[in-house]
Design a protein around this motif. Structure first.
Motif, PDB file in Angstrom:
ATOM      1  N   ASN A 117       1.240  -1.198   0.199  1.00 40.20           N
ATOM      2  CA  ASN A 117       0.224  -0.132  -0.007  1.00 40.20           C
ATOM      3  C   ASN A 117       0.809   1.047   0.113  1.00 40.20           C
ATOM      4  OD1 ASN A 117      -1.814  -1.883  -0.921  1.00 40.20           O
ATOM      5  ND2 ASN A 117      -2.725  -1.216   2.271  1.00 40.20           N
ATOM      6  N   ASP A 118       2.108   1.205   0.770  1.00 41.81           N
ATOM      7  CA  ASP A 118       2.463   2.838   0.897  1.00 41.81           C
ATOM      8  C   ASP A 118       3.560   2.360  -0.125  1.00 41.81           C
ATOM      9  OD1 ASP A 118       1.707   2.566   3.785  1.00 41.81           O
ATOM     10  OD2 ASP A 118       3.745   1.263   4.196  1.00 41.81           O
ATOM     11  N   GLN A 119       3.998   1.488  -1.341  1.00 44.07           N
ATOM     12  CA  GLN A 119       4.566   1.668  -2.428  1.00 44.07           C
ATOM     13  C   GLN A 119       3.449   1.985  -3.120  1.00 44.07           C
ATOM     14  OE1 GLN A 119       6.892  -1.751  -4.506  1.00 44.07           O
ATOM     15  NE2 GLN A 119       6.774  -3.122  -2.185  1.00 44.07           N
ATOM     16  N   LEU A 120       2.432   2.122  -2.965  1.00 46.52           N
ATOM     17  CA  LEU A 120       1.182   2.523  -4.457  1.00 46.52           C
ATOM     18  C   LEU A 120       1.063   3.887  -3.691  1.00 46.52           C
ATOM     19  CD1 LEU A 120      -1.105   2.062  -6.394  1.00 46.52           C
ATOM     20  CD2 LEU A 120      -2.893   1.781  -4.786  1.00 46.52           C
ATOM     21  N   GLU A 121       0.918   3.875  -2.609  1.00 39.42           N
ATOM     22  CA  GLU A 121       0.715   5.573  -2.370  1.00 39.42           C
ATOM     23  C   GLU A 121       2.048   6.282  -2.704  1.00 39.42           C
ATOM     24  OE1 GLU A 121      -0.335   8.838   1.481  1.00 39.42           O
ATOM     25  OE2 GLU A 121       0.172   6.582   1.760  1.00 39.42           O
ATOM     26  N   ASP A 122       3.382   6.052  -2.937  1.00 33.13           N
ATOM     27  CA  ASP A 122       4.289   7.141  -3.192  1.00 33.13           C
ATOM     28  C   ASP A 122       4.207   6.543  -4.733  1.00 33.13           C
ATOM     29  OD1 ASP A 122       5.539   6.768  -1.087  1.00 33.13           O
ATOM     30  OD2 ASP A 122       7.055   4.812  -0.482  1.00 33.13           O
ATOM     31  N   MET A 123       4.522   5.292  -5.376  1.00 29.04           N
ATOM     32  CA  MET A 123       4.055   6.073  -6.942  1.00 29.04           C
ATOM     33  C   MET A 123       2.756   6.897  -6.932  1.00 29.04           C
ATOM     34  SD  MET A 123       4.255   1.996  -7.588  1.00 29.04           S
ATOM     35  CE  MET A 123       4.091   1.817  -9.328  1.00 29.04           C
ATOM     36  N   PHE A 177      -7.585   6.391 -14.199  1.00 24.56           N
ATOM     37  CA  PHE A 177      -6.359   6.319 -13.078  1.00 24.56           C
ATOM     38  C   PHE A 177      -7.148   5.742 -11.858  1.00 24.56           C
ATOM     39  CE2 PHE A 177      -5.567   7.406  -8.935  1.00 24.56           C
ATOM     40  CZ  PHE A 177      -4.778   8.039  -9.015  1.00 24.56           C
ATOM     41  N   LEU A 178      -8.295   5.016 -11.702  1.00 26.38           N
ATOM     42  CA  LEU A 178      -8.943   3.908 -10.829  1.00 26.38           C
ATOM     43  C   LEU A 178      -8.254   2.633 -11.486  1.00 26.38           C
ATOM     44  CD1 LEU A 178     -12.612   5.123  -9.814  1.00 26.38           C
ATOM     45  CD2 LEU A 178     -10.512   5.707  -8.610  1.00 26.38           C
ATOM     46  N   GLN A 179      -8.520   2.492 -12.616  1.00 29.32           N
ATOM     47  CA  GLN A 179      -8.169   1.133 -13.905  1.00 29.32           C
ATOM     48  C   GLN A 179      -6.577   0.559 -13.780  1.00 29.32           C
ATOM     49  OE1 GLN A 179      -9.804   0.205 -17.252  1.00 29.32           O
ATOM     50  NE2 GLN A 179      -8.213  -0.940 -17.866  1.00 29.32           N
ATOM     51  N   ASP A 180      -5.896   1.700 -13.750  1.00 28.62           N
ATOM     52  CA  ASP A 180      -4.463   1.705 -13.360  1.00 28.62           C
ATOM     53  C   ASP A 180      -3.798   1.360 -12.019  1.00 28.62           C
ATOM     54  OD1 ASP A 180      -1.530   2.942 -14.812  1.00 28.62           O
ATOM     55  OD2 ASP A 180      -1.650   3.832 -13.036  1.00 28.62           O
ATOM     56  N   TRP A 182      -8.457   7.301  -4.340  1.00 26.71           N
ATOM     57  CA  TRP A 182      -9.535   7.975  -3.828  1.00 26.71           C
ATOM     58  C   TRP A 182      -8.919  10.051  -4.284  1.00 26.71           C
ATOM     59  CZ3 TRP A 182     -13.146   8.646  -7.438  1.00 26.71           C
ATOM     60  CH2 TRP A 182     -14.180   7.734  -7.719  1.00 26.71           C
ATOM     61  N   PHE A 183      -8.252   9.793  -3.111  1.00 28.45           N
ATOM     62  CA  PHE A 183      -7.470  11.022  -2.643  1.00 28.45           C
ATOM     63  C   PHE A 183      -6.514  10.978  -4.138  1.00 28.45           C
ATOM     64  CE2 PHE A 183      -3.473  13.289  -1.415  1.00 28.45           C
ATOM     65  CZ  PHE A 183      -4.449  14.136  -0.849  1.00 28.45           C
ATOM     66  N   TYR A 184      -5.536  10.493  -4.512  1.00 29.63           N
ATOM     67  CA  TYR A 184      -4.917  10.739  -5.394  1.00 29.63           C
ATOM     68  C   TYR A 184      -4.970  11.250  -6.845  1.00 29.63           C
ATOM     69  CZ  TYR A 184      -1.030  10.837  -2.465  1.00 29.63           C
ATOM     70  OH  TYR A 184      -0.167  10.405  -1.366  1.00 29.63           O
ATOM     71  N   ALA A 185      -6.717  10.428  -7.531  1.00 27.32           N
ATOM     72  CA  ALA A 185      -7.693  10.349  -7.812  1.00 27.32           C
ATOM     73  C   ALA A 185      -8.048  11.994  -8.387  1.00 27.32           C
ATOM     74  CB  ALA A 185      -8.852   9.510  -8.168  1.00 27.32           C
ATOM     75  N   GLY A 186      -8.146  12.545  -6.797  1.00 31.88           N
ATOM     76  CA  GLY A 186      -8.110  14.345  -7.374  1.00 31.88           C
ATOM     77  C   GLY A 186     -10.622  14.449  -6.683  1.00 31.88           C
ATOM     78  N   ARG A 213     -18.994   6.404  -3.497  1.00 27.78           N
ATOM     79  CA  ARG A 213     -17.771   5.993  -4.503  1.00 27.78           C
ATOM     80  C   ARG A 213     -16.985   5.032  -3.754  1.00 27.78           C
ATOM     81  NH1 ARG A 213     -16.377  12.451  -6.669  1.00 27.78           N
ATOM     82  NH2 ARG A 213     -17.856  12.396  -7.553  1.00 27.78           N
ATOM     83  N   ARG A 214     -15.961   4.795  -2.130  1.00 22.54           N
ATOM     84  CA  ARG A 214     -15.063   4.319  -2.289  1.00 22.54           C
ATOM     85  C   ARG A 214     -15.956   2.891  -1.479  1.00 22.54           C
ATOM     86  NH1 ARG A 214     -13.655   8.698  -1.164  1.00 22.54           N
ATOM     87  NH2 ARG A 214     -12.048   9.596  -0.817  1.00 22.54           N
ATOM     88  N   ALA A 215     -17.252   2.784  -1.241  1.00 25.19           N
ATOM     89  CA  ALA A 215     -17.575   1.503  -1.732  1.00 25.19           C
ATOM     90  C   ALA A 215     -17.986   0.939  -2.676  1.00 25.19           C
ATOM     91  CB  ALA A 215     -19.342   1.215  -1.084  1.00 25.19           C
ATOM     92  N   THR A 216     -17.996   1.107  -3.933  1.00 26.90           N
ATOM     93  CA  THR A 216     -17.939   1.412  -5.240  1.00 26.90           C
ATOM     94  C   THR A 216     -16.199   0.281  -6.309  1.00 26.90           C
ATOM     95  OG1 THR A 216     -17.917   2.824  -6.354  1.00 26.90           O
ATOM     96  CG2 THR A 216     -19.778   1.913  -6.009  1.00 26.90           C
ATOM     97  N   VAL A 217     -15.249   1.069  -5.639  1.00 26.38           N
ATOM     98  CA  VAL A 217     -14.384   0.881  -5.793  1.00 26.38           C
ATOM     99  C   VAL A 217     -14.114  -0.363  -4.770  1.00 26.38           C
ATOM    100  CG1 VAL A 217     -11.642   2.233  -5.587  1.00 26.38           C
ATOM    101  CG2 VAL A 217     -13.031   3.230  -6.577  1.00 26.38           C
TER     102      VAL A 217
END
Length: 249
Positions: free
Chosen positions: A89-95, A115-118, A162-166, A177-181
């Motif tokens: 999770n930390d790696q993804l957040e850094d990316m 963005f979500l798919q990637d 979702w935060f980095y998706a804006g 949104r969080r429930a669906t993702v």
């Protein structure tokens, strides 16, 4: 963290601090550092011995530490899985943070669906080194002692995406949104576990279809919100969403 607790994660995915406070197993920073090193060393034994106390014992032996060190791990081998999950999770957040920093100020924003798919694909690919043992990691969250931290890590993962998706929603949309993702992620991960296609191509096709489903839901957002509000139960709503997605082959 671990996705078999999907329904529980959705119900607990509320506005909480983005940094989950780790349990204080030790009185000193040195003790926490040692625990981290043992967990890292334990990963070398997971392929042969799973997310188990045996892997912890072997790591402690490799580091020439006292067997008493095992007492630091209140959740046993499950802590290896939790540790690894959080590191991914930390790696993804850094990316995602790096992508945001590298984006030109005048560049067009990345479409949210893309963005979500990637992000989901990248996070699932990060765990491929332990793909052969991942179903065991998922099963560990059934333990009532493990589930709270596992679901919290999963909730933070979805929140970070979702935060980095804006996403800047501050109303009912924040939850839906969080429930669906979360549903898309969980379903894709489960699909991935039984996927035997080369390079998991069928899994990524499945993910693409689920993201397309989300886009369709977004186009009918008002109708969806009415359905969710009338249900009065986010867990029930998430189940309905997941069921609809599973029905879309």
């Amino acid at each position: 963290m671990i996705r078999c607790c999907l329904r529980q994660a959705i119900t607990t995915c509320s506005r909480i601090n983005r940094q989950f406070p780790a349990r204080n197993y030790f009185a000193s920073e040195e003790g926490e550092d040692m625990k981290f090193e043992i967990l890292e060393e334990s990963l070398k034994h997971v392929h042969n011995h799973g997310w188990s106390e045996t892997s912890l014992k072997l790591a402690i032996r490799d580091m020439n530490l006292s067997e008493a060190s095992l007492k630091m791990f209140k959740l046993g081998g499950a802590e290896i899985a939790l540790h690894y999950d959080q590191s991914l999770n930390d790696q993804l957040e850094d990316m995602m943070a790096q992508q945001l920093d590298d984006r030109e100020p005048d560049a067009e924003p990345v479409p949210i669906a893309d963005f979500l798919q990637d992000a989901i694909k990248t996070r699932l690919e990060l765990q491929l080194p332990y793909y052969d043992r991942w179903s065991e990691a998922l099963a560990l969250c059934i333990d009532p002692q493990v589930a709270p931290k596992a679901t919290s890590q999963f909730a933070h993962l979805i929140d970070d995406i979702w935060f980095y998706a804006g996403d800047e929603s501050a109303d009912f949309n924040w939850y839906t949104r969080r429930a669906t993702v979360a549903a898309v992620y969980g379903l894709t991960e489960l699909y991935m576990l039984q996927d035997t296609s080369p390079s998991h191509t069928e899994t990524w096709a499945f993910l693409n279809r689920r993201i397309t489903d989300l886009a369709a839901l977004a186009e009918n957002r008002i109708e969806l919100e009415k359905q969710l509000e009338s249900s009065g139960d986010l867990m029930k709503a998430a189940f309905i969403i997941a069921k609809n997605m599973l029905g879309s082959k």
